[in-house]
Design a protein around this motif. Structure first.
Motif, PDB file in Angstrom:
ATOM      1  N   PRO A  40       0.804  -1.237   0.000  1.00  0.00           N
ATOM      2  CA  PRO A  40       0.000   0.000   0.000  1.00  0.00           C
ATOM      3  C   PRO A  40       0.829   1.275   0.000  1.00  0.00           C
ATOM      4  O   PRO A  40       0.502   2.225  -0.709  1.00  0.00           O
ATOM      5  CB  PRO A  40      -0.823  -0.136   1.286  1.00  0.00           C
ATOM      6  CG  PRO A  40      -0.927  -1.604   1.511  1.00  0.00           C
ATOM      7  CD  PRO A  40       0.374  -2.182   1.034  1.00  0.00           C
ATOM      8  N   LYS A  41       1.928   1.309   0.768  1.00  0.00           N
ATOM      9  CA  LYS A  41       2.760   2.504   0.840  1.00  0.00           C
ATOM     10  C   LYS A  41       4.057   2.334   0.059  1.00  0.00           C
ATOM     11  O   LYS A  41       5.006   3.077   0.244  1.00  0.00           O
ATOM     12  CB  LYS A  41       3.046   2.853   2.301  1.00  0.00           C
ATOM     13  CG  LYS A  41       1.798   3.222   3.086  1.00  0.00           C
ATOM     14  CD  LYS A  41       2.134   3.590   4.529  1.00  0.00           C
ATOM     15  CE  LYS A  41       0.870   3.952   5.307  1.00  0.00           C
ATOM     16  NZ  LYS A  41       1.200   4.296   6.721  1.00  0.00           N
ATOM     17  N   ARG A  42       4.084   1.334  -0.780  1.00  0.00           N
ATOM     18  CA  ARG A  42       5.204   1.063  -1.672  1.00  0.00           C
ATOM     19  C   ARG A  42       6.526   1.023  -0.908  1.00  0.00           C
ATOM     20  O   ARG A  42       6.645   0.337   0.084  1.00  0.00           O
ATOM     21  CB  ARG A  42       5.201   2.066  -2.830  1.00  0.00           C
ATOM     22  CG  ARG A  42       3.885   1.974  -3.649  1.00  0.00           C
ATOM     23  CD  ARG A  42       3.863   2.866  -4.847  1.00  0.00           C
ATOM     24  NE  ARG A  42       2.594   2.720  -5.545  1.00  0.00           N
ATOM     25  CZ  ARG A  42       2.335   1.827  -6.507  1.00  0.00           C
ATOM     26  NH1 ARG A  42       3.288   0.993  -6.898  1.00  0.00           N
ATOM     27  NH2 ARG A  42       1.142   1.757  -7.085  1.00  0.00           N
ATOM     28  N   GLU A  43       7.536   1.742  -1.363  1.00  0.00           N
ATOM     29  CA  GLU A  43       8.860   1.630  -0.752  1.00  0.00           C
ATOM     30  C   GLU A  43       8.887   2.043   0.709  1.00  0.00           C
ATOM     31  O   GLU A  43       9.756   1.620   1.472  1.00  0.00           O
ATOM     32  CB  GLU A  43       9.879   2.459  -1.540  1.00  0.00           C
ATOM     33  CG  GLU A  43      10.127   1.956  -2.951  1.00  0.00           C
ATOM     34  CD  GLU A  43      10.730   0.568  -2.981  1.00  0.00           C
ATOM     35  OE1 GLU A  43      11.724   0.335  -2.281  1.00  0.00           O
ATOM     36  OE2 GLU A  43      10.190  -0.288  -3.707  1.00  0.00           O
ATOM     37  N   ASP A  44       7.935   2.863   1.137  1.00  0.00           N
ATOM     38  CA  ASP A  44       7.893   3.324   2.518  1.00  0.00           C
ATOM     39  C   ASP A  44       7.000   2.466   3.395  1.00  0.00           C
ATOM     40  O   ASP A  44       6.763   2.799   4.563  1.00  0.00           O
ATOM     41  CB  ASP A  44       7.404   4.777   2.571  1.00  0.00           C
ATOM     42  CG  ASP A  44       8.349   5.737   1.861  1.00  0.00           C
ATOM     43  OD1 ASP A  44       9.575   5.513   1.934  1.00  0.00           O
ATOM     44  OD2 ASP A  44       7.861   6.687   1.226  1.00  0.00           O
ATOM     45  N   ASP A  45       6.501   1.369   2.852  1.00  0.00           N
ATOM     46  CA  ASP A  45       5.581   0.537   3.616  1.00  0.00           C
ATOM     47  C   ASP A  45       6.326  -0.233   4.706  1.00  0.00           C
ATOM     48  O   ASP A  45       7.374  -0.832   4.453  1.00  0.00           O
ATOM     49  CB  ASP A  45       4.871  -0.450   2.684  1.00  0.00           C
ATOM     50  CG  ASP A  45       3.589  -0.972   3.282  1.00  0.00           C
ATOM     51  OD1 ASP A  45       3.662  -1.738   4.270  1.00  0.00           O
ATOM     52  OD2 ASP A  45       2.518  -0.604   2.791  1.00  0.00           O
ATOM     53  N   PRO A  46       5.815  -0.238   5.940  1.00  0.00           N
ATOM     54  CA  PRO A  46       6.478  -0.982   7.017  1.00  0.00           C
ATOM     55  C   PRO A  46       6.511  -2.489   6.791  1.00  0.00           C
ATOM     56  O   PRO A  46       7.302  -3.190   7.427  1.00  0.00           O
ATOM     57  CB  PRO A  46       5.642  -0.624   8.255  1.00  0.00           C
ATOM     58  CG  PRO A  46       4.325  -0.148   7.718  1.00  0.00           C
ATOM     59  CD  PRO A  46       4.637   0.505   6.410  1.00  0.00           C
ATOM     60  N   ALA A  47       5.666  -2.979   5.867  1.00  0.00           N
ATOM     61  CA  ALA A  47       5.671  -4.411   5.569  1.00  0.00           C
ATOM     62  C   ALA A  47       6.848  -4.815   4.688  1.00  0.00           C
ATOM     63  O   ALA A  47       7.113  -6.005   4.518  1.00  0.00           O
ATOM     64  CB  ALA A  47       4.363  -4.816   4.900  1.00  0.00           C
ATOM     65  N   LYS A  48       7.562  -3.854   4.129  1.00  0.00           N
ATOM     66  CA  LYS A  48       8.741  -4.154   3.312  1.00  0.00           C
ATOM     67  C   LYS A  48       9.884  -4.553   4.247  1.00  0.00           C
ATOM     68  O   LYS A  48      10.384  -3.735   5.027  1.00  0.00           O
ATOM     69  CB  LYS A  48       9.126  -2.946   2.464  1.00  0.00           C
ATOM     70  CG  LYS A  48      10.276  -3.190   1.492  1.00  0.00           C
ATOM     71  CD  LYS A  48      10.530  -1.953   0.639  1.00  0.00           C
ATOM     72  CE  LYS A  48      11.639  -2.188  -0.384  1.00  0.00           C
ATOM     73  NZ  LYS A  48      12.948  -2.394   0.243  1.00  0.00           N
ATOM     74  N   GLU A  49      10.301  -5.817   4.179  1.00  0.00           N
ATOM     75  CA  GLU A  49      11.259  -6.352   5.141  1.00  0.00           C
ATOM     76  C   GLU A  49      12.698  -6.340   4.639  1.00  0.00           C
ATOM     77  O   GLU A  49      13.637  -6.203   5.432  1.00  0.00           O
ATOM     78  CB  GLU A  49      10.850  -7.779   5.532  1.00  0.00           C
ATOM     79  CG  GLU A  49       9.474  -7.847   6.177  1.00  0.00           C
ATOM     80  CD  GLU A  49       9.065  -9.258   6.559  1.00  0.00           C
ATOM     81  OE1 GLU A  49       9.955 -10.142   6.611  1.00  0.00           O
ATOM     82  OE2 GLU A  49       7.862  -9.486   6.809  1.00  0.00           O
ATOM     83  N   LEU A  50      12.891  -6.517   3.343  1.00  0.00           N
ATOM     84  CA  LEU A  50      14.252  -6.537   2.796  1.00  0.00           C
ATOM     85  C   LEU A  50      14.680  -5.117   2.420  1.00  0.00           C
ATOM     86  O   LEU A  50      13.916  -4.388   1.787  1.00  0.00           O
ATOM     87  CB  LEU A  50      14.325  -7.440   1.564  1.00  0.00           C
ATOM     88  CG  LEU A  50      14.209  -8.939   1.854  1.00  0.00           C
ATOM     89  CD1 LEU A  50      13.928  -9.721   0.561  1.00  0.00           C
ATOM     90  CD2 LEU A  50      15.483  -9.465   2.509  1.00  0.00           C
ATOM     91  N   PRO A  51      15.894  -4.701   2.782  1.00  0.00           N
ATOM     92  CA  PRO A  51      16.341  -3.337   2.514  1.00  0.00           C
ATOM     93  C   PRO A  51      16.866  -3.128   1.097  1.00  0.00           C
ATOM     94  O   PRO A  51      17.395  -2.069   0.784  1.00  0.00           O
ATOM     95  CB  PRO A  51      17.462  -3.144   3.544  1.00  0.00           C
ATOM     96  CG  PRO A  51      18.040  -4.511   3.713  1.00  0.00           C
ATOM     97  CD  PRO A  51      16.864  -5.464   3.600  1.00  0.00           C
ATOM     98  N   PHE A  52      16.726  -4.130   0.241  1.00  0.00           N
ATOM     99  CA  PHE A  52      17.224  -4.040  -1.129  1.00  0.00           C
ATOM    100  C   PHE A  52      16.256  -4.746  -2.068  1.00  0.00           C
ATOM    101  O   PHE A  52      15.352  -5.477  -1.632  1.00  0.00           O
ATOM    102  CB  PHE A  52      18.619  -4.672  -1.249  1.00  0.00           C
ATOM    103  CG  PHE A  52      18.695  -6.081  -0.713  1.00  0.00           C
ATOM    104  CD1 PHE A  52      18.260  -7.167  -1.470  1.00  0.00           C
ATOM    105  CD2 PHE A  52      19.193  -6.327   0.567  1.00  0.00           C
ATOM    106  CE1 PHE A  52      18.306  -8.456  -0.979  1.00  0.00           C
ATOM    107  CE2 PHE A  52      19.249  -7.628   1.070  1.00  0.00           C
ATOM    108  CZ  PHE A  52      18.803  -8.684   0.294  1.00  0.00           C
TER     109      PHE A  52
END
Length: 362
Positions: free
Chosen positions: A198-210
């Protein structure tokens, strides 16, 4: 009574029974742009894109895949936003042939295994989008990038799903994008921008930093490269001899338009990334996206206002232009002779006949 083949039975289990009429309300594409004389070996002088499906039936065309079934066949492609895989079946199988095929739903809820979650967001914040890249494994089973599950999955012959990869080193994949299977059965895929969150690159669900290019064989997932050229990877393809792996980093900005080449090692890993071609500054909507290769080794890439045809030396041979303002997303070779190039945009489907055969999953 005619007995269905194993593949036909598999397809029958998955295919819905309603059709979508073609709506040819989209502007026509322009004439092919020849940038090198060798393009004449690839495209007839009067070659032109044909519109097969106009706007109105789907909203996120991606990942086309030709399925050959005996003497006939059909095209599959993902509708990422619509959460479905569509099937386009030609009206005939000889050229010249009018573009009078039929569009139907091949698979609903293609982006995630649990159909009860339609229209929702899962516990980890993933938007439940549809499938993206599609290909076949060596047994003829469909391998797909499931955006909703944020995973690579396999469709079994009975219609069930097998999860192949959804985590790397304990962290959830972001948004698997494009995918290809090597002749030895190894699976290569890109995990690209967080467009399914939902918040794309800023989404807290994004776990991998790359963002990354991965390789998977015998159940083991290995990292091949991170953010080639400092931008997220997108399309992926092999050279005919599978000694070169192509990956692009096409994004929306004009400085995200590069295609890289890697040397494939005997163990399936890659090394020596090099810049194959740079489209930085090239006009036209979209960066490099879907890629395929023909039997001569020429690379075909969507982006920058059309389909670009590139030689094995990284030279621009020509461009098949999209209608003004349209962004083509992906492409695939199809028909029994593999000499038809199918191209999808977010809302339309096209084809063009070639002189040379393309390489497609078998």
């Amino acid at each position: 009574m005619r007995r269905l083949s194993r593949r036909s039975l598999y397809l029958t289990l998955l295919t819905a029974v309603f059709w979508f009429p073609a709506r040819a309300q989209t502007p026509s594409a322009g004439s092919v742009v020849k940038l090198d004389p060798s393009l004449d070996e690839i495209l007839p002088p009067d070659a032109k894109l044909e519109l097969l499906q106009g706007e109105g039936a789907f909203e996120g065309g991606e990942g086309p895949l030709w399925i050959q079934d005996g003497a006939s066949g059909f095209l599959l492609f993902s509708d990422v936003g619509g959460n479905r895989i569509f099937q386009w079946t030609p009206g005939c199988f000889a050229f010249p042939c009018a573009p009078d095929g039929k569009l139907s739903v091949f698979l609903d809820h293609s982006g995630y295994a649990d159909a009860s979650r339609v229209g929702s967001v899962d516990a980890k914040g993933a938007h439940l989008y549809g499938s993206n890249g599609l290909t076949l494994d060596r047994q003829g089973r469909i391998i797909l990038d499931a955006n909703g599950d944020r995973a690579v999955e396999r469709l079994e012959k009975d219609g069930s799903r097998t999860m192949l990869a959804d985590h790397f080193e304990g962290k959830r994949l972001t948004c698997p994008n494009d995918i290809v299977v090597k002749s030895d059965g190894a699976i290569y895929f890109t995990d690209g921008m967080a467009g399914c969150l939902p918040k794309r690159e800023d989404d807290p669900a994004k776990e991998l930093p790359f963002h990354a290019v991965y390789f998977m064989r015998n159940g083991r997932l290995q990292l091949l490269d991170k953010d080639p050229g400092d931008f997220p990877p997108n399309g992926i393809a092999f050279s005919p001899d599978e000694k070169t792996l192509y990956v692009n980093n096409g994004g929306p900005g004009p400085n995200q338009r590069q295609i890289f080449a890697y040397e494939v090692q005997p163990d399936g890993t890659v090394k020596n990334r090099r810049l194959f071609i740079d489209f930085t500054g090239e006009k036209g909507p979209g960066g490099p996206d879907g890629m395929k290769v023909d039997v001569l080794g020429n690379l075909y890439s969507t982006g920058m206002g059309g389909v670009w045809i590139i030689s094995t030396a990284g030279k621009r041979l020509g461009k098949i232009p999209a209608p003004e303002g349209m962004r083509f997303s992906n492409l695939a070779f199809g028909d029994r002779d593999s000499k038809t190039l199918y191209v999808v945009s977010s809302k339309t489907l096209w084809r063009i006949r070639l002189k040379v055969a393309g390489i497609r999953p078998q």
